[in-house]
Structures are given as structure tokens and as C-alpha cells.
Scaffold this active site. Structure first.
Site, PDB file in Angstrom:
ATOM      1  N   ASP A  50      -9.810   3.487  -4.564  1.00  0.00           N
ATOM      2  CA  ASP A  50     -10.955   2.180  -3.522  1.00  0.00           C
ATOM      3  C   ASP A  50     -12.067   2.286  -4.514  1.00  0.00           C
ATOM      4  O   ASP A  50     -13.040   2.947  -4.335  1.00  0.00           O
ATOM      5  CB  ASP A  50     -10.768   1.844  -1.999  1.00  0.00           C
ATOM      6  CG  ASP A  50      -9.129   2.472  -1.238  1.00  0.00           C
ATOM      7  OD1 ASP A  50      -8.391   1.827  -1.850  1.00  0.00           O
ATOM      8  OD2 ASP A  50      -9.376   1.663  -0.094  1.00  0.00           O
ATOM      9  N   ASP A  94       0.243  -1.047  -0.348  1.00  0.00           N
ATOM     10  CA  ASP A  94       0.185  -0.213   0.046  1.00  0.00           C
ATOM     11  C   ASP A  94       0.986   1.116  -0.220  1.00  0.00           C
ATOM     12  O   ASP A  94       2.303   1.227  -0.121  1.00  0.00           O
ATOM     13  CB  ASP A  94      -0.496  -0.396   1.237  1.00  0.00           C
ATOM     14  CG  ASP A  94      -1.997   0.919   1.244  1.00  0.00           C
ATOM     15  OD1 ASP A  94      -2.167   1.285   0.037  1.00  0.00           O
ATOM     16  OD2 ASP A  94      -3.201   0.208   1.654  1.00  0.00           O
TER      17      ASP A  94
END
Ligand code: GLA
Length: 382
Positions: free
Chosen positions: A183, A126
Site C-alpha cells: 500500500d 484483495d
């Protein structure tokens, strides 16, 4: 080569967020095998963020949360492997993960070694809490080097959300897949937005380094960590078809221990998966339809398949039912070639054709058409 076609699997984040455990992972592994997900190609089981203790151990290594994973991570990985699946885990390029757990910045080589010891086959990496003065390419290349030299084949998923023009540098870090978008949440708006954003990344997606549209929300119906509004089966079908057609990795985000049959049937549709997993791995291309990309438009992608067939996907993300005309010369098949398409819609099994070089079809709002086509001779006078 670690991966040639878009990776497939299950990931804990969409439904479970923090609420993960040894028991959940083992049960999910069981279901992936017993309910046919592994057979259909979903072979990676990935634990997302929140698996760590808040502090590293005295040896500098990451420590699995003692309550969630009381036996550590290796036995979990061993169990997942015993089912014939591959095991994935999560870390972050910054000083902390997105949920505030210790991350891999300046621990890249130690963490890669730890993951290799545990039997990890996949790392989602991430982009939160990036240290000042460091750029994405440097941070991702470091982990890319750490993984490549750790002694184990570990698929590298660069999850930098398309930020800082990810698409232009992420392949230099050795990422086998990379997030092209932010996302996804379980809503029609989010799915539409992701499909739209994808246009700028699709030409950077390639065999062995696939642009990812984020985990699937198919079957969530608004429940769980990214549940938000929820969708119906029609939009899940279109969502899944778009991801499949554009060579996105396919990672299930729903709770497969309790999933509606309709959603399961979407996820396990072999013909749709075959388009995604076509061994030729040709790049999909957008041929443009009515109006181009605007709120009422309808993206239309084409992808050549190994063996001379062609896939064609028409995705009606608009709120209106539409009649769509597709001149075959946009695909490259003008009438002068003497060829046309024999088209099988893979969700219904119905056959359609083009007349005078134009294919016409009706696509209700939120629905899609996904065809597998054979190139055939035009038969004049028939
Ligand atoms: C980011 C990622 C998500 C998920 C969370 C976990 O938002 O993009 O997919 O991994 O972090 O914290």
C-alpha cells in the site's frame, strides 16, 4: 476487450477508509463529471473496503451496510451510470476482507453474480485472510472464472500487493490490472519506495493487464485514511508523472469535493495523461542514469508512443539537485542513425535538444522532467 490502456478513476480508500456512504459516492460522481475528471479519462468510481454488513444475508449474498447505503447498492450504481461513469466495488480472495468484513472465498460465483446484478463494472480483489492450503493463483483464477462467466463485463483488479511473485501468475487469472506493490501512503518515502519496487514488475506489465503502483495520493496533503506525513505539490507532480510514464493505472485517492487547485491541475494535465493513455501501449523501459538504483539515484524511463514519438521521464527522487546527462544511444538513437530528439517538456512547455548525441538537463531535488520527443534529423553545422 474490457480495457486496452491503463484504467483511470477514483477510489474511496485513501481518504475515506470506513467513512463511506451513498451520499459521498453520489457527490463524488457529480464532481467527477462537473469538474472535468471524466472528460480527462477518469471514468471508474470505485468503492473500496467497508461497504458490507458484517454478515451475509440468509440467501448467502453480501449485504451492503444498511446505514451507509440505506437503499442498497444498485441505486448507487444506477446513479453512477447515469453520470456516464462506471461503477467499481471491492472484495477479497480470503475468508475476510482486510478490514474484517465477509469476503469471497468459496462464494466467488455467488458474489460475481451479485455484482453483475447490481451493475458493477470493476472489482478490486484483495489478498487478506488467505485460507490455509490455498495459493494466490488458485484463488485469483477462481474469481477470474466467476467474473468471466457472470454475463457482465467486469474489470478484474488483482490486488495481491506483488506478493508471492504476483507478476508471474496474475495474468493467468485474467486480471486487467494488478497491484505490483504494497500500500502507498502519502509520504515522499513511500512514493520513492514504490517507484523503486516497480522496476521488477515493469516488464510484466502489458496492454490489457497493467501493473498498478496503487492509488494516487496527489492532493491529500496528509489528510485522510492514508494521510501520514503528506507531500508538497512538487513531489505530487513527480509522483503523478512516474505513475503516468510507467503505464500504471491512475486512480485518484484525494477528496475531490475539496481539492487544492494545484493538485487538481496536476491530476488533469492532459499531456501527462496522454503519455499514460497512449494507444500504442508500448512497454516503458528503464535506461539507467547516474549510479543506477540507490538512495541518491534518478530513474529514467523511456516509452515509445504511437505515431513515432517517444516519451522520456527523468525522476529526481533524491534529496539533491542534479544535472542529468542522457546519451541518446541509451535510448537506441546513436549519432550513427543520423537522428536526434526534439524534446518538449510537458509541464513547462519548454523545448530542449541534445548536443553531440547527449541531452543534458537540470532537475531539482524531488522534481522531474517529462518530455514528449520527436525524432528528427541531426543538422550538422547549424
Ligand atoms: C488492502 C489494500 C488497500 C485497501 C485495503 C482495504 O490493504 O491493499 O488498497 O483496499 O486493503 O482494507
Amino acid at each position: 476487450m474490457i480495457v486496452r490502456t491503463p484504467p483511470m478513476g477514483w477510489n474511496s480508500w485513501n481518504t475515506f477508509g470506513h467513512d463511506i456512504s451513498d451520499e459521498l459516492i453520489r457527490k463524488t460522481a457529480d464532481i467527477m463529471v462537473s469538474e472535468g475528471y471524466l472528460d480527462a479519462g477518469y471514468n471508474y468510481l470505485v468503492i473500496d473496503d467497508c461497504w458490507q454488513e458484517p454478515e451475509r444475508g440468509a440467501d448467502g449474498r453480501l449485504v451492503p451496510d444498511r446505514k451507509k447505503f440505506p437503499n442498497g447498492m444498485k441505486p448507487v450504481a444506477d446513479y453512477v451510470h447515469s453520470k456516464g461513469l462506471k461503477f467499481g466495488i471491492y472484495s477479497c480472495a480470503g475468508t475476510l476482507t482486510c478490514e474484517g468484513f465477509p469476503a469471497s472465498y468459496e462464494h466467488e460465483f455467488t458474489d460475481a453474480a451479485t455484482f453483475a446484478d447490481w451493475g458493477v463494472d470493476f472489482l478490486k480483489y484483495d489478498y487478506c485472510f488467505k485460507p490455509i492450503g490455498f495459493d494466490g493463483p488458485t484463488l485469483y483464477r477462481r474469481m477470474g472464472m466467476a467474473l468471466a462467466s457472470c454475463g457482465r463485463d467486469i474489470l478484474f483488479y488483482g490486488c495481491s500487493w506483488g506478493a508471492d511473485e504476483t507478476r508471474k501468475w496474475i495474468k493467468s487469472a485474467g486480471a486487467h490490472m494488478w497491484r505490483a506493490t504494497g500500500d502507498l501512503v502519502d509520504s515522499v518515502g513511500s512514493i520513492k519506495e514504490h517507484a523503486k519496487m516497480f522496476e521488477q514488475s515493469v516488464k510484466y506489465s502489458s496492454t490489457g493487464s497493467f501493473a498498478d503502483l496503487d492509488m494516487l495520493t496527489v492532493g491529500m496533503y496528509g489528510k485522510g485514511n492514508v494521510g501520514v506525513g503528506g507531500c508538497d505539490d512538487l513531489i505530487y507532480k513527480t509522483h503523478f508523472s512516474f505513475w503516468a510514464m510507467t503505464n500504471s493505472p491512475l486512480f485518484i485517492g484525494a477528496d475531490i469535493r475539496n481539492i487544492k487547485k494545484e493538485a487538481k491541475d496536476i491530476l488533469l494535465n492532459r499531456e501527462v495523461i496522454a503519455i499514460n493513455q497512449d494507444p500504442g501501449c508500448w512497454q516503458p523501459y528503464e535506461i539507467g542514469t547516474k549510479g543506477g538504483w540507490n538512495p541518491s539515484s534518478i530513474p529514467c524511463y523511456v516509452k515509445m508512443l504511437e505515431g513515432g514519438e517517444i516519451a522520456l521521464g527523468i525522476f529526481n527522487f533524491s534529496e539533491e539537485d542534479c544535472k542529468i546527462s542522457t546519451p541518446l544511444d541509451r535510448i537506441g538513437l546513436s549519432m550513427g542513425t543520423g537522428k536526434t530528439l526534439e524534446m518538449r517538456e510537458v509541464w513547462t512547455g519548454e523545448t530542449e535538444t541534445a548536443t553531440n548525441g547527449v541531452h543534458k538537463t537540470f532537475v531539482p531535488a524531488h522534481d522531474c522532467k517529462l518530455y514528449r520527443c520527436r525524432i528528427v534529423d541531426i543538422k550538422y553545422g547549424v
